[in-house]
Design a protein around this motif. Sequence first.
Motif, PDB file in Angstrom:
ATOM      1  N   VAL A 198      46.878  12.969   9.460  1.00 18.85           N
ATOM      2  CA  VAL A 198      45.720  13.078  10.352  1.00 18.85           C
ATOM      3  C   VAL A 198      44.584  13.700   9.541  1.00 18.85           C
ATOM      4  N   ILE A 199      43.478  12.976   9.423  1.00 22.15           N
ATOM      5  CA  ILE A 199      42.389  13.377   8.525  1.00 22.15           C
ATOM      6  C   ILE A 199      41.164  13.789   9.343  1.00 22.15           C
ATOM      7  N   SER A 200      40.712  15.000   9.105  1.00 26.72           N
ATOM      8  CA  SER A 200      39.444  15.470   9.678  1.00 26.72           C
ATOM      9  C   SER A 200      38.409  15.446   8.569  1.00 26.72           C
ATOM     10  N   THR A 201      37.282  14.766   8.819  1.00 25.52           N
ATOM     11  CA  THR A 201      36.274  14.594   7.775  1.00 25.52           C
ATOM     12  C   THR A 201      35.080  15.526   7.921  1.00 25.52           C
ATOM     13  N   GLY A 202      35.176  16.497   8.840  1.00 23.71           N
ATOM     14  CA  GLY A 202      34.071  17.448   9.010  1.00 23.71           C
ATOM     15  C   GLY A 202      34.448  18.515  10.009  1.00 23.71           C
ATOM     16  N   ASN A 203      33.675  19.599  10.029  1.00 25.40           N
ATOM     17  CA  ASN A 203      33.958  20.678  10.970  1.00 25.40           C
ATOM     18  C   ASN A 203      33.868  20.213  12.421  1.00 25.40           C
ATOM     19  N   ASN A 204      33.034  19.181  12.654  1.00 31.22           N
ATOM     20  CA  ASN A 204      32.869  18.700  14.035  1.00 31.22           C
ATOM     21  C   ASN A 204      34.041  17.843  14.496  1.00 31.22           C
ATOM     22  N   THR A 205      34.978  17.511  13.625  1.00 27.72           N
ATOM     23  CA  THR A 205      36.163  16.751  14.037  1.00 27.72           C
ATOM     24  C   THR A 205      37.442  17.565  13.882  1.00 27.72           C
ATOM     25  N   ARG A 206      37.302  18.838  13.529  1.00 22.95           N
ATOM     26  CA  ARG A 206      38.505  19.644  13.325  1.00 22.95           C
ATOM     27  C   ARG A 206      39.288  19.808  14.622  1.00 22.95           C
ATOM     28  N   ALA A 207      38.606  20.045  15.728  1.00 24.62           N
ATOM     29  CA  ALA A 207      39.307  20.301  16.984  1.00 24.62           C
ATOM     30  C   ALA A 207      40.101  19.082  17.437  1.00 24.62           C
ATOM     31  N   ASP A 247      44.305  30.444  28.540  1.00 26.46           N
ATOM     32  CA  ASP A 247      43.796  30.030  29.845  1.00 26.46           C
ATOM     33  C   ASP A 247      42.410  30.632  30.071  1.00 26.46           C
ATOM     34  N   THR A 248      41.431  30.049  29.400  1.00 29.43           N
ATOM     35  CA  THR A 248      40.039  30.476  29.525  1.00 29.43           C
ATOM     36  C   THR A 248      39.149  29.252  29.653  1.00 29.43           C
ATOM     37  N   VAL A 249      37.981  29.444  30.248  1.00 28.22           N
ATOM     38  CA  VAL A 249      36.939  28.414  30.256  1.00 28.22           C
ATOM     39  C   VAL A 249      36.289  28.402  28.870  1.00 28.22           C
ATOM     40  N   THR A 250      36.214  27.236  28.270  1.00 27.58           N
ATOM     41  CA  THR A 250      35.579  27.116  26.960  1.00 27.58           C
ATOM     42  C   THR A 250      34.103  26.781  27.132  1.00 27.58           C
ATOM     43  N   VAL A 251      33.242  27.668  26.648  1.00 30.64           N
ATOM     44  CA  VAL A 251      31.799  27.424  26.621  1.00 30.64           C
ATOM     45  C   VAL A 251      31.464  27.048  25.190  1.00 30.64           C
ATOM     46  N   ALA A 252      30.905  25.861  24.969  1.00 36.02           N
ATOM     47  CA  ALA A 252      30.799  25.365  23.600  1.00 36.02           C
ATOM     48  C   ALA A 252      29.538  24.553  23.368  1.00 36.02           C
ATOM     49  N   TRP A 253      29.081  24.596  22.121  1.00 31.72           N
ATOM     50  CA  TRP A 253      28.153  23.583  21.621  1.00 31.72           C
ATOM     51  C   TRP A 253      28.952  22.284  21.556  1.00 31.72           C
ATOM     52  N   TYR A 254      28.455  21.226  22.199  1.00 33.93           N
ATOM     53  CA  TYR A 254      29.305  20.056  22.384  1.00 33.93           C
ATOM     54  C   TYR A 254      29.664  19.349  21.082  1.00 33.93           C
ATOM     55  N   GLY A 255      28.967  19.645  20.010  1.00 34.24           N
ATOM     56  CA  GLY A 255      29.331  19.040  18.730  1.00 34.24           C
ATOM     57  C   GLY A 255      30.694  19.461  18.217  1.00 34.24           C
ATOM     58  N   TRP A 256      31.192  20.638  18.660  1.00 38.69           N
ATOM     59  CA  TRP A 256      32.483  21.129  18.177  1.00 38.69           C
ATOM     60  C   TRP A 256      33.663  20.522  18.936  1.00 38.69           C
ATOM     61  N   VAL A 257      33.437  19.897  20.070  1.00 39.48           N
ATOM     62  CA  VAL A 257      34.560  19.433  20.895  1.00 39.48           C
ATOM     63  C   VAL A 257      34.585  17.910  21.005  1.00 39.48           C
TER      64      VAL A 257
END
Length: 390
Positions: free
Chosen positions: A27-36, A305-315
């Motif tokens: 499984v290859i992630s090509t950037g920090n924005n695809t790590r998750a 078990d938490t609500v994730t508040v995120a910059w949408y680029g990370w998810v």
Amino acid sequence: MLDAHSKTVVLVLQGIRWLRDGHDVRVISTGNNTRAISTSITQQLEMSLSAGPTPSLTPGCVSFHQYNFWDRKDGEENVEQAVTDLLVWVKNGHLHALIDEASFDSRDRHGPLLTRLVTRLAQQVPHLYLWCAGVLNRDLPTALQTHVFTVPLRSAPTVLREIQPVIHRFKVNDYSDSGMPAPGDGLSVIRLSHHGNAHTGRWPVDCSQCGQDIAAVLRRLGVGSSAANSPSRLSYRDVFVLTRSDDLQDDVTDEAGQVTSPASGVVQGLKDAGVPVSVLGVQDWLHNRARWERAVQDVAVAATDTVTVAWYGWVKGLERRVVAVLQGRDRGDDDAGKTDEKIDRLNRLSAVSRCTTQLITVRTPPVTTTTPPSLTTTTTPTATTTHTTT
């Protein structure tokens, strides 16, 4: 290339098939924005191995490979390193690999580098099984066979209707009809307004009251309630609060634990309302990489078990049953001349698409301009003739 709602599902299913046939999967992630999302795929494949017996006497194994093709300085070196690493794993001329959130767009620095990786592997691996999934269909490498999947598998029709109007403005294939009626239309979109005396800041991300308003909706939906003890009940981990703003942050503290920079308003509002929150923003990535990496790992597997508040680029690629999308802009949008209309399109394609069931939007009402009475021009009729058109 697959649509936003089926692509990751199909990648996981294909990876499971390879594993059960005895092949190792990379499984290859090509950037920090695809790590998750890459971490999430890896976990799902690992869980499949422990779920039961496989047809193969010796099932394959899964490994995760992280690279950063977005790096301005070392992007090309990272491609060469990826090629070198992956060639080591070639067995009898075979390599099986998955890349999610793949974009080959030549207009950004990431696209040409990903194209180079695919081309190099195709040239050097006799039997390459590389599945790349993405939503954009621009500048696809000739080394890839293209299959278009446009049937949405997961999101409710009410959510899809929020996305569909902007699809034609991108290099994205429109949804198609599966031929089967949806089991239901889905829950109506809940629309909140960043407006009124209690609201502060230019955008909802800056507003504590918006955080409390979202918390009130979550309570009405029964999120986190221990009263409903059933598999269908909503947990806090089922919720995303997504924003485009790169100013999003939790409390920043010094070594003594003193707050040196307070949390963003929406985060503080959620916490004040008793909602457990995890923040995945740009500021941690810039200034506290260790905390950012822990947060990415956590959100990828929904460990806490938490609500994730995120910059949408990370998810990118991840989904949640409940998603609140905050209207807003980041600091570079004005310099880049991005209009509110374009930002709205990006929000729908990148944030609204993360929702499978209940969508919540938080928007700033449009500014309406009225002409002062002193500047209003009135025209006095000069004739009494009336013309009627039928």
